[in-house]
Design an enzyme around this catalytic site. Structure first.
Site, short mmCIF file in Angstrom:
data_model
loop_
_atom_site.label_atom_id
_atom_site.label_comp_id
_atom_site.label_asym_id
_atom_site.label_seq_id
_atom_site.Cartn_x
_atom_site.Cartn_y
_atom_site.Cartn_z
CE LYS A 202 -1.96 2.96 2.14
NZ LYS A 202 -1.76 4.41 1.89
N GLY A 255 6.14 4.78 8.93
CA GLY A 255 5.33 6.00 8.98
C GLY A 255 5.32 6.57 10.39
CB SER A 256 2.93 8.84 12.03
OG SER A 256 1.73 8.13 11.86
CB THR A 257 5.08 7.07 16.69
OG1 THR A 257 6.47 7.04 16.32
CG2 THR A 257 4.91 6.32 18.00
CD GLU A 258 -1.81 10.08 14.80
OE1 GLU A 258 -0.93 10.79 14.25
OE2 GLU A 258 -3.01 10.30 14.70
N GLY A 260 1.56 3.67 13.63
CA GLY A 260 2.21 2.42 14.05
C GLY A 260 1.41 1.72 15.14
CD GLU A 277 12.12 3.63 9.50
OE1 GLU A 277 11.95 4.60 10.26
OE2 GLU A 277 12.33 3.72 8.28
CB CYS A 311 12.25 8.44 10.11
SG CYS A 311 13.22 7.41 9.02
CD GLU A 408 9.34 12.13 13.04
OE1 GLU A 408 8.23 11.57 13.04
OE2 GLU A 408 10.38 11.59 12.64
P1 NAI Z 1 1.17 8.25 8.29
O1 NAI Z 1 1.76 7.36 9.29
O2 NAI Z 1 -0.27 8.62 8.41
O3 NAI Z 1 1.35 7.64 6.81
C1 NAI Z 1 2.24 6.59 6.45
C2 NAI Z 1 1.49 5.51 5.70
O4 NAI Z 1 0.52 4.95 6.56
C3 NAI Z 1 0.72 6.01 4.46
O5 NAI Z 1 0.78 5.03 3.46
C4 NAI Z 1 -0.70 6.12 5.00
O6 NAI Z 1 -1.68 6.01 4.00
C5 NAI Z 1 -0.75 4.93 5.94
N1 NAI Z 1 -1.81 5.00 6.96
C6 NAI Z 1 -2.34 6.11 7.55
N2 NAI Z 1 -3.29 5.75 8.42
C7 NAI Z 1 -3.38 4.40 8.41
C8 NAI Z 1 -4.18 3.44 9.08
N3 NAI Z 1 -5.10 3.81 9.96
N4 NAI Z 1 -3.98 2.13 8.83
C9 NAI Z 1 -3.04 1.74 7.95
N5 NAI Z 1 -2.27 2.59 7.26
C10 NAI Z 1 -2.43 3.91 7.47
O7 NAI Z 1 2.06 9.56 8.23
P2 NAI Z 1 1.63 11.02 7.71
O8 NAI Z 1 0.27 11.36 8.23
O9 NAI Z 1 1.83 11.07 6.26
O10 NAI Z 1 2.72 11.91 8.42
C11 NAI Z 1 2.55 12.28 9.78
C12 NAI Z 1 3.86 12.31 10.51
O11 NAI Z 1 4.37 11.00 10.57
C13 NAI Z 1 4.97 13.11 9.85
O12 NAI Z 1 4.90 14.46 10.15
C14 NAI Z 1 6.17 12.45 10.45
O13 NAI Z 1 6.39 12.96 11.74
C15 NAI Z 1 5.77 10.99 10.58
N6 NAI Z 1 6.27 10.19 9.43
C16 NAI Z 1 7.34 9.37 9.62
C17 NAI Z 1 7.88 8.67 8.56
C18 NAI Z 1 9.05 7.78 8.72
O14 NAI Z 1 9.82 7.63 7.78
N7 NAI Z 1 9.22 7.11 9.84
C19 NAI Z 1 7.35 8.81 7.20
C20 NAI Z 1 6.17 9.64 7.12
C21 NAI Z 1 5.68 10.30 8.21
MG MG Z 2 -1.47 10.32 8.71
#
Ligand code: NAI
Ligand code: MG
Length: 506
Positions: A202, A255-258, A260, A277, A311, A408
């Site tokens: 995804k 992605g985000s810890t939230e 995660g 991660e 990250c 972050e």
């Molecule tokens: P996010 O964690 O919402 O998005 C990352 C992925 O998760 C995307 O593919 C998204 O569609 C998917 N996702 C979102 N909600 C989901 C759910 N309920 N179930 C399954 N998959 C889901 O991150 P977002 O909102 O784009 O960015 C928010 C913050 O997260 C950023 O400001 C940053 O602090 C952090 N982040 C960290 C990353 C890393 O490399 N560790 C990468 C992107 C964001």
């Molecule tokens: Mg998000």
């Protein structure tokens, strides 16, 4: 404060072949075929340098995820499991070759969709993605179990042979973010394929394009239908459906810890295996004996590379008091010179943030920093006009409890503070975060730097360098930065089960 933007004035031009590729709806990849969403829905993809729509992409949801998971299951039980390790390795190697063969196009897609400078996308994202497949292809034929002498205490006198077999975990759901769209796909797909798993990927709704092009290359490389399925769509719909699907054996998320935490909850019903991660707030520590010019250049790239959307960004700079002014002023002077612009412009050194949402999030942190009394010695604001540009910013006079120090930001914002001695207090402050992804240490004394490195609670520590990634090196987090490691030999265990086979021979 008014910002004098150092911004590229060239007009960005999308290469004609990419314009042509994006002129029709980009479908999703399920069971080896490019198909529309079951719902018929599509979503828009935006150029972050202008806010204009650049593409329409099939919008995956529960029904599409279900078809993709079933295709992945059939492929897992079918052709993929019957392929020899050497054949599998050759195909994975070919994916790496095809990425290099199409490097320029992939870099341009990444620059257009994510906003990062094309030259950076080519030198870093594309090169490292190809290397990930090349490196991992070798493991396909080297995943070995052991023979184990057992004591069999309940069967005195009997003779046994025991061995372990490492087997693929099965169908893997992978969910990736937008900061390194192609590279995150490579980090996830390559080890899953090498271990013999099949995948439903995804991709992030902000940046689906390069992974869809990669999907075409994956088919061209000879990966059988259903082994890799790519479903673009939103997190709360397609992402959530994948994380909770009963036909998925393991979920890998970046992605985000939230989110995660949501993944862990969704996976808990079936007790799926999970690797994560997540975020970071990495300390970058300049000791008083460091080479100041090296530290200035390193601290600048540690925070501003990829518009700060890393990250592992070195977002908390600690400098020993004797060098504090020199290093922090040096970073600010370099930051002021960074030329912002669309990723497709050749003279661009830093692109826009990926989306309106991310722009609002980062400028919200800048406002919070101002309110709490931090002072910007460069940048400090988003740029007016179209596109999601934020000026590279260095904040001083920060306090440990400020939001800009604790949370972050995921943008080009550095917080800098001085320290007096290399002592327990410094180590405690560096480790004073819920995260533990990466850290940097700058010093002219390697033994001293190593002693500091050993005490940092982080999955990666760079000494006199930063952002050095390699397919052979494990990467991942302590504490709330994640579970498991990506890359290197270490990642294989994310995708393998251990089976112990015991046979009585006498
Ligand atoms: P996010 O964690 O919402 O998005 C990352 C992925 O998760 C995307 O593919 C998204 O569609 C998917 N996702 C979102 N909600 C989901 C759910 N309920 N179930 C399954 N998959 C889901 O991150 P977002 O909102 O784009 O960015 C928010 C913050 O997260 C950023 O400001 C940053 O602090 C952090 N982040 C960290 C990353 C890393 O490399 N560790 C990468 C992107 C964001
Ligand atoms: Mg998000």
């Amino acid at each position: 404060m008014t910002i004098r933007p150092n911004i590229s004035t060239t007009k960005a031009v999308t290469p004609p072949a990419i314009r042509e590729w994006l002129s029709t709806v980009r479908p999703m990849l399920i069971d080896g075929k490019w198909v529309a969403a079951q719902s018929g829905k599509t979503f828009e993809v935006f150029d972050p340098a202008t806010g204009d729509t650049i593409a329409h992409v099939a919008e995956g949801d529960k029904a599409d995820v279900d078809l993709a998971v079933k295709a992945a299951r059939r492929a897992f039980e079918g052709p993929w499991s019957r392929m020899t390790p050497s054949e599998r390795g050759r195909i994975i190697h070919r994916i790496g070759d095809l990425i290099l063969h199409n490097a320029d196009e992939l870099a341009a897609i990444e620059a257009l969709d994510n906003g990062k400078p094309k030259a950076v996308a080519k030198a870093a994202d594309v090169t490292l993605s190809a290397d990930m497949f090349h490196y991992m292809s070798g493991w396909a034929s080297k995943i070995e179990g052991k023979t184990i002498p057992i004591s069999a205490l309940t069967a005195p006198g009997a003779e046994f042979v025991s061995m372990t077999r490492m087997e693929p975990i099965g169908v893997v759901g992978q969910i990736i973010p937008w900061n390194f769209p192609l590279l995150m796909a490579a980090w996830k797909l390559a080890p899953a394929l090498t271990t013999g798993c099949t995948v439903v990927l995804k991709v992030a709704e902000e940046t689906p394009l390069s992974a869809l092009r990669l999907g075409e290359l994956i088919l061209e490389a000879g990966v059988p239908a259903g082994v890799v399925n790519i479903v673009p769509g939103f997190g709360a719909t397609a992402g959530a459906a994948l994380a909770e699907h009963p036909g998925v054996d393991k979920v890998a998320f970046t992605g985000s810890t939230e989110v995660g935490r949501l993944i862990v909850q969704a996976a808990s019903r079936d007790l799926k295996k999970v690797s994560l991660e997540l975020g970071g707030k990495s300390p970058n520590i300049v000791l008083g004996d460091a080479d100041p010019e090296l530290a200035i250049a390193g601290a600048t790239s540690a925070i501003f590379f990829n518009q700060g959307q890393c990250c592992n960004a070195g977002s908390r700079l600690f400098v020993q008091r004797n060098l504090f002014d020199k290093v922090v002023d040096g970073v600010a002077a370099r930051a002021d010179k960074i030329r912002l612009g669309p990723g497709l412009n050749e003279d661009t050194e830093m692109g826009p943030l990926v989306s309106r949402v991310q722009y609002d999030r980062v400028t919200g942190y800048l406002a919070s920093g101002r309110q709490e009394g931090a002072r910007a010695i460069c940048g400090g604001e988003g740029l007016a006009g179209s596109g999601y540009f934020v000026a590279p910013t260095v904040l001083v006079e920060t306090k440990p409890e400020m939001k800009v120090v604790r949370e972050e930001i995921f943008g080009p914002v550095l917080v800098a503070s001085p320290f007096n001695e290399v002592d327990d207090a410094l180590i405690a402050e560096a480790n004073n975060t819920i995260y533990g992804l990466a850290a940097g240490v700058w010093s002219g004394d390697m033994a001293r730097a190593l002693r500091v490195a050993n005490r940092l609670r982080a999955g990666t520590v760079w000494i006199n360098c930063y952002h050095v990634f390699d397919a052979a090196l494990p990467f991942g987090g302590y504490k709330q930065s994640g579970w498991g490691r990506e890359m290197g030999q270490a990642v294989l265990s994310n995708y393998l089960e251990t089976k112990a086979i015991t046979s009585r021979i006498g």
